[in-house]
Design a protein around this motif. Sequence first.
Motif, PDB file in Angstrom:
ATOM      1  N   GLN A   1      33.665  25.306  42.972  1.00 56.80           N
ATOM      2  CA  GLN A   1      34.693  26.221  43.465  1.00 56.80           C
ATOM      3  C   GLN A   1      34.515  27.606  42.848  1.00 56.80           C
ATOM      4  O   GLN A   1      34.599  28.632  43.549  1.00 56.80           O
ATOM      5  CB  GLN A   1      36.081  25.675  43.133  1.00 56.80           C
ATOM      6  CG  GLN A   1      37.199  26.512  43.735  1.00 56.80           C
ATOM      7  CD  GLN A   1      38.576  25.966  43.395  1.00 56.80           C
ATOM      8  OE1 GLN A   1      38.868  25.705  42.228  1.00 56.80           O
ATOM      9  NE2 GLN A   1      39.420  25.796  44.409  1.00 56.80           N
TER      10      GLN A   1
ATOM     11  N   TRP B   1      33.599  31.083  44.908  1.00 60.52           N
ATOM     12  CA  TRP B   1      34.324  32.357  44.773  1.00 60.52           C
ATOM     13  C   TRP B   1      33.346  33.483  44.445  1.00 60.52           C
ATOM     14  O   TRP B   1      33.414  34.574  45.016  1.00 60.52           O
ATOM     15  CB  TRP B   1      35.362  32.254  43.658  1.00 60.52           C
ATOM     16  CG  TRP B   1      36.535  31.373  43.962  1.00 60.52           C
ATOM     17  CD1 TRP B   1      36.867  30.835  45.167  1.00 60.52           C
ATOM     18  CD2 TRP B   1      37.527  30.930  43.031  1.00 60.52           C
ATOM     19  NE1 TRP B   1      38.007  30.075  45.051  1.00 60.52           N
ATOM     20  CE2 TRP B   1      38.434  30.117  43.751  1.00 60.52           C
ATOM     21  CE3 TRP B   1      37.731  31.117  41.679  1.00 60.52           C
ATOM     22  CZ2 TRP B   1      39.526  29.502  43.150  1.00 60.52           C
ATOM     23  CZ3 TRP B   1      38.836  30.515  41.068  1.00 60.52           C
ATOM     24  CH2 TRP B   1      39.717  29.719  41.799  1.00 60.52           C
TER      25      TRP B   1
ATOM     26  N   SER C   1      31.196  34.406  47.408  1.00 61.53           N
ATOM     27  CA  SER C   1      31.980  35.012  48.486  1.00 61.53           C
ATOM     28  C   SER C   1      32.465  36.409  48.135  1.00 61.53           C
ATOM     29  O   SER C   1      32.674  37.245  49.026  1.00 61.53           O
ATOM     30  CB  SER C   1      33.186  34.127  48.824  1.00 61.53           C
ATOM     31  OG  SER C   1      32.766  32.855  49.271  1.00 61.53           O
TER      32      SER C   1
END
Length: 366
Positions: free
Chosen positions: A21, A25, A28
């Motif tokens: 995760q 992040w 992105s």
Amino acid sequence: MAAHHAPTMAVPTDAQLIQAQADLWRHSLCYFTPMALRCAVQLGIPTAIHRLGGTASLSDLVAALSLPPSKTPYLSRIMRLLVTSGVMASHEEGVYSLLPLSYLLVDGISIDGEASQVAIVLAATSRHYLEAALGLSDWFKKDVAPPLPAPFEDVHGATILEESMALLDPESDKVIHEAVAAHDNMGIGTILRECHDLFKGLESLTDCCGGDGTTARAIVQAFPHIKCHVLDLPKVIERAPRGDGSVNYVAGDLFHSIPAAQAVMLKLVLHFWSDEDCINILSHCKKAIPSREAGGKLIIIDIVVDPSSSGQILETQLLMDVAMLVCTRGRQRDENDWRSIFTKAGFSDYKIVKKLGARGVIEVYP
């Protein structure tokens, strides 16, 4: 025939999911790093730090840049990201200094004959480049006959470095040309020092797409006996400084004719072009030089993608390759790719003289 089944991935552990995760992040949101760099360049932060003696506090920067004091805490957040990403240094909280990367972005500093690299940042983070990249998925879905337009052409109906771009947006066209010039000329001093033998014994050299002659003038300064020609498009040659006449400027097109010389140099040129175009260019280069026995050769300075390179160098090479995919019809090449186009253009041999960061210096023999 037995069916081939892909191995089933094991269910990630809690620790792996948490890390995944965080990585998602980061991937992105990492485009905010070049946006922060663009902001710093447009505000003039590297130049301000340099003029303040090489070190500046947050309050120094706010005053020097005439920013509203209310923006101080927000600027600190931008600076924190730039420090973490290796653009700036900070050895004391709230106090910043330049690193070699940010030194390249100081206005008025001349490094190896080329001024600051600001235009590269502004071009690479421009609206036109970003919109072209946003069009990648649509571009992949289109089934069109070759030659395929680059996503940049597909989105904007214009081609970088050509008249269509100047008509679309003259200011952006100017920045792109400045970025290409900064990109091409940076490092020639290092190449002359690190690859001194490359030019030893040469009597004449043609620098294809040599722009304003910055590289050619550096070569003549280091080797005054070499007669240098600079070949570029008429609109480029018209703007080139004539100086002391040590360099001969020739208006032309490397797809048609190249001034005869003992050596022809292609510095960061071929990655803009498809393999077919490169073979055509190299064929004209071969006609312009004498035999290997008479000292004829090509000097190619370009990226040589090397999977064995360090992580950051390889990532840079691959990012440059995707930049070519998005904005041009060219690509970055590994050694096998280079060997293939040399052979198809009629050359007998080559050697990689040296690798300098992401670039390689290659001698190619007829």
